[in-house]
Design a protein around this motif. Sequence first.
Motif, PDB file in Angstrom:
ATOM      1  N   CYS A 722      23.895 125.122  12.924  1.00 50.19           N
ATOM      2  CA  CYS A 722      25.020 124.288  13.354  1.00 50.19           C
ATOM      3  C   CYS A 722      25.788 124.955  14.489  1.00 50.19           C
ATOM      4  O   CYS A 722      25.742 126.168  14.661  1.00 50.19           O
ATOM      5  CB  CYS A 722      25.969 124.027  12.184  1.00 50.19           C
ATOM      6  N   SER A 723      26.508 124.147  15.232  1.00 50.71           N
ATOM      7  CA  SER A 723      27.340 124.640  16.327  1.00 50.71           C
ATOM      8  C   SER A 723      28.786 124.248  16.077  1.00 50.71           C
ATOM      9  O   SER A 723      29.063 123.244  15.415  1.00 50.71           O
ATOM     10  CB  SER A 723      26.864 124.072  17.668  1.00 50.71           C
ATOM     11  N   GLY A 724      29.710 125.023  16.668  1.00 50.77           N
ATOM     12  CA  GLY A 724      31.121 124.758  16.464  1.00 50.77           C
ATOM     13  C   GLY A 724      31.557 125.157  15.071  1.00 50.77           C
ATOM     14  O   GLY A 724      30.760 125.589  14.234  1.00 50.77           O
ATOM     15  N   GLY A 725      32.846 125.052  14.816  1.00 54.79           N
ATOM     16  CA  GLY A 725      33.372 125.444  13.523  1.00 54.79           C
ATOM     17  C   GLY A 725      33.324 126.948  13.337  1.00 54.79           C
ATOM     18  O   GLY A 725      33.103 127.714  14.280  1.00 54.79           O
ATOM     19  N   SER A 726      33.522 127.383  12.096  1.00 53.10           N
ATOM     20  CA  SER A 726      33.503 128.815  11.799  1.00 53.10           C
ATOM     21  C   SER A 726      33.025 129.030  10.380  1.00 53.10           C
ATOM     22  O   SER A 726      33.019 128.107   9.569  1.00 53.10           O
ATOM     23  CB  SER A 726      34.892 129.438  11.985  1.00 53.10           C
ATOM     24  N   ALA A 727      32.634 130.268  10.088  1.00 51.86           N
ATOM     25  CA  ALA A 727      32.126 130.623   8.768  1.00 51.86           C
ATOM     26  C   ALA A 727      33.168 131.411   7.997  1.00 51.86           C
ATOM     27  O   ALA A 727      34.133 131.933   8.563  1.00 51.86           O
ATOM     28  CB  ALA A 727      30.850 131.439   8.915  1.00 51.86           C
ATOM     29  N   LYS A 728      32.949 131.498   6.682  1.00 47.46           N
ATOM     30  CA  LYS A 728      33.744 132.392   5.851  1.00 47.46           C
ATOM     31  C   LYS A 728      32.835 132.996   4.791  1.00 47.46           C
ATOM     32  O   LYS A 728      31.738 132.492   4.534  1.00 47.46           O
ATOM     33  CB  LYS A 728      34.921 131.662   5.219  1.00 47.46           C
ATOM     34  N   SER A 729      33.296 134.073   4.199  1.00 44.20           N
ATOM     35  CA  SER A 729      32.457 134.794   3.255  1.00 44.20           C
ATOM     36  C   SER A 729      32.234 133.991   1.987  1.00 44.20           C
ATOM     37  O   SER A 729      33.055 133.149   1.613  1.00 44.20           O
ATOM     38  CB  SER A 729      33.069 136.145   2.902  1.00 44.20           C
ATOM     39  N   GLY A 730      31.111 134.249   1.331  1.00 47.16           N
ATOM     40  CA  GLY A 730      30.801 133.585   0.089  1.00 47.16           C
ATOM     41  C   GLY A 730      29.623 134.241  -0.596  1.00 47.16           C
ATOM     42  O   GLY A 730      28.901 135.036   0.012  1.00 47.16           O
ATOM     43  N   THR A 731      29.405 133.911  -1.845  1.00 48.66           N
ATOM     44  CA  THR A 731      28.322 134.524  -2.624  1.00 48.66           C
ATOM     45  C   THR A 731      27.286 133.511  -3.074  1.00 48.66           C
ATOM     46  O   THR A 731      26.319 133.875  -3.743  1.00 48.66           O
ATOM     47  CB  THR A 731      28.890 135.221  -3.871  1.00 48.66           C
ATOM     48  N   GLY A 732      27.454 132.238  -2.713  1.00 49.29           N
ATOM     49  CA  GLY A 732      26.511 131.216  -3.146  1.00 49.29           C
ATOM     50  C   GLY A 732      25.292 131.139  -2.257  1.00 49.29           C
ATOM     51  O   GLY A 732      25.137 131.892  -1.283  1.00 49.29           O
ATOM     52  N   ASP A 733      24.394 130.189  -2.571  1.00 49.86           N
ATOM     53  CA  ASP A 733      23.195 129.982  -1.771  1.00 49.86           C
ATOM     54  C   ASP A 733      23.572 129.672  -0.327  1.00 49.86           C
ATOM     55  O   ASP A 733      24.414 128.807  -0.057  1.00 49.86           O
ATOM     56  CB  ASP A 733      22.371 128.812  -2.328  1.00 49.86           C
TER      57      ASP A 733
END
Length: 980
Positions: A722-733
């Motif tokens: 994907c493009s744009g937006g942002s990520a954050k930490s996580g422990t799921g799939d």
Amino acid sequence: MKIFMSLFFLIFVISCSRGRSSNEDGAPGSGNGPVNDDLEPETDSSPENEIDPGSTPSPVVSDAPIIVPEAALPPVEFLGGIASISQGAKSGFPAKGIGPGMLSSPVSVTGTNDGKIFVSDSANHRISRYSIDQSLSKYDFDGWIGRVYVAPTPSEDVNPECHSIGKLINDSWCRSGAAQGSQLQAPIDGQFKFPGGSIVVGEYLYTADTANHRVTRTHLESGKPFGWIGMIGKSRPSGGHEHCKLTPSNKATPGWCDGGISVAGSIDGALNMPRDVASDGQFLYVSDSLNHRISRYEIDSGAFAGWYGGISTSPVSGIDGCSGVTQNEVTPGFCFGGKSKSISTIVGGLKNPNGLQFLNGILYLADSGHQRIAKINIDNFGRAVLRQWIGRVSNIKPTSGNEGCATATIGVATPGWCDGGAPSTTSAFGDGLMSNPSDVAIGERYLFVSDTGNSRVLKYETSSGRFIGWIGRVATVPSKGDESCIKSSVGQMTPKWCITGRSIAGVGQGFLTTPLGLYLSNQNKLFVADSGSSAIKQYDADSGEFLGWIGSSAESNLGWKISSTAINLNGTQDINGFNFFSSGAIHSVGASAYVADTQNHRILQADMDKGLITGWIGGLSETLDQETETCSKVTIGSAVPNWCGQGVSKSGLLPGTFNSPKALFADDDFIYVADTLNHRIQRINRSSGSAAGWIGRVGSKPTAGGNACQNAVVGGATPGWCSGGSAKSGTGDGHFNGPSSIFGDKEFLYVGWVGRINSPPKGGAVGCSSSLKGQKTPGWCLGGAAEAGAMDLNFRGIRGIIADSDNHLFVADGDNHRIQRIDTESGEFLGWIGELNAASRVTTKCNHIHGLLLEWCLGGSSTKGNRLGAFNTPHGITLAGDFLLVADSVNNRMVRITQQSGISEKWLGGVQEAPTGDSAYCNSLQPGRLARDWCEKGLSGIGLGSTGFNLPTGVNWYSGMLHIVDSNNGRLVRIKINPK
């Protein structure tokens, strides 16, 4: 303090200052210092990356060795910064170095009237001496004293005392070699650990040996140690004052003592992180920083003569009034007994006292924790009173002093020396305000302050305390002062002492980064120990004009260089200036290599054949002046659209920008980047350098990449690239939390999880859904979450991944100090190699000797070690024929492992303990040399030249050459060597 760092020496350097006019070690080679057979060293080590001494080497299985005459060994080439010595340069780019005349985080400078200056070269754990000609335009390096790190050599030192065999300490000024501190050893005479301020009195140099919690006395001319004062540790002194031998542990020295070790303490005569020293000729005054007091000693005898500061428990004796003063008051002078503490509610209290200078019966003090400069009046009877000070006005306002003190506004600077009130603990910027002042230098007319947190030096009138101006790099243009100040530009050095405006840190020209120590010479020249740029900078005290600097000068190395005189440029000022400290992963596709330049938040592209950095991608920090049309039009903070050849990078959240990328993998079309602190994997078009999407847990919605991306749910995983937006930490799939390793084959990227179960999986391989918390996964699973662990198929800090053509995945399980092997298709655990934790046992019949696993084993848990076969934080891992080549980072070596059996056979690196075996070349190596061919047994150590390494991280095999990111040496090394 404003700029505290995670590593101890950085924490210390920022807070420490200076200004102005267990067991003792064995023979060299048995410690943890670097080794170097072909150059003058250029880098420093940090306590975090020191080698664990481990245990005695035991036999290991090895194939028939290859005998390689040293003269026939292939050259070792590097790409990185080239070091030279600056002698009063007015321009250029200072950088850290440990070679003769070079500096690493200097914190103090002092001198004599005959043209000698002495520098506390803190992170190099030594005192360096320089001579200055009468015009102050040329500097000559006279030598250093401290614990031997790299032994001085006869060819470079005419003084025979400097290169005596087996010498641990340079007790004479030596021009070659290098020093080290006592990270793992107890301090010994003549050794320093992050030395602080020094002062010359008579024939001696007195130094606050900060991290050894003592003050040392050194003969000025010869460099020989002449005792120390402080608190005695588990080893008592062997000589010195007549009572030194009789004084037990945990008591203060009775005077200047020889031998023994020192420790921190708070009793009378003990010290805790002393920062600086000053003298009135009769007494020695020490800023006992973490005890929040000034300690006083008789300078001739070294006998303790009382302390001054805020009271925790009442003193018992001293001048009149000492025994009657109570808790939360200030001693009336120098008292004995009781305990001190920080007090901020009354004017006389101290907090983290730092730089000192004595002038005309007054002790001037940089009271760092109170953001002020204070004057302590001391009489001949030991009475001491702190009343007058300059700094920020708190809500308890001054009561008297210069005109305007009593009516001063809260939050502004005092109009001069003020009495009464209480100090402020809040750092500030503005005319006359300070942020963590570290030192003070005083002349009859003017007083100078190192305003450390604001990256500038301040000037005041000595008599009145009136603010005169500041010098540093301009962030906002001054509106007052000399006409040249008003006409200055943002980013320039102040031309004179300026008023108003703001400063910003800088490393080139006359800029200041972390100014700590000050020294005002009798020729009215102001010397500044600028720790952040690792240079001593000189200014005209009257005008503020920049006159030049001394230290290590760094230049780019364009192309592979057959030499080991490398230096860590440690910044983004140049496209060839690496800053690989965190990881520095490397991967190549043909002749093109890609390097994760972690702390510069960018990816570098290199031509492996030519040895040139051909461009970078990441977020843009400064406007590009001359560049390709597309790169020059980029907005600051945005991603550069293709591989750019200049400019400065910065971290960012936008696509194509990075935040501490620690790993990458490249194929024919794309580069896949573990964008560590953005908690995502980014895909980059390899040819253009443009962003091509990201995967991870959605923090803010993507804006492109197909309908599925635009419909992605915040908190869920991206449905694809994907493009744009942002990520954050996580422990799921599909989530990531600080990804630091990545590898790909023709079908998959290996960034998923196979490991110890925290919450049970929901699907995947047979048995996944029935697995329980704390178990290992039976294969590749879906759903649930993983946690760190130490048993089979558990991980702590995965640093490197690679797969072979036989469905084997090899994982550098960094913080578990081992290599694990996994079946790529099923996810089945196939064993690990490393050193077995003595408290655990393997569960299968497995070949191991004295704790070293000699093949892939199941069960048990691992521990770090430095014998061949053990690992200490392995990082990079690559394949070369039938071998795994591993960057055994904190052991500072490359290890060769037979892929099929798991036997760690041989190593390259600096020699700490001589290798043995059938190879004539390896048998000839002694401690202090470098193993330039694969050797057996022995122990490795930090190295500085050719195949010497200092925290190797990334590793890559290309065209018959081994490429290594030598992180702390700031270079990319290539070695043409047969993996067999």
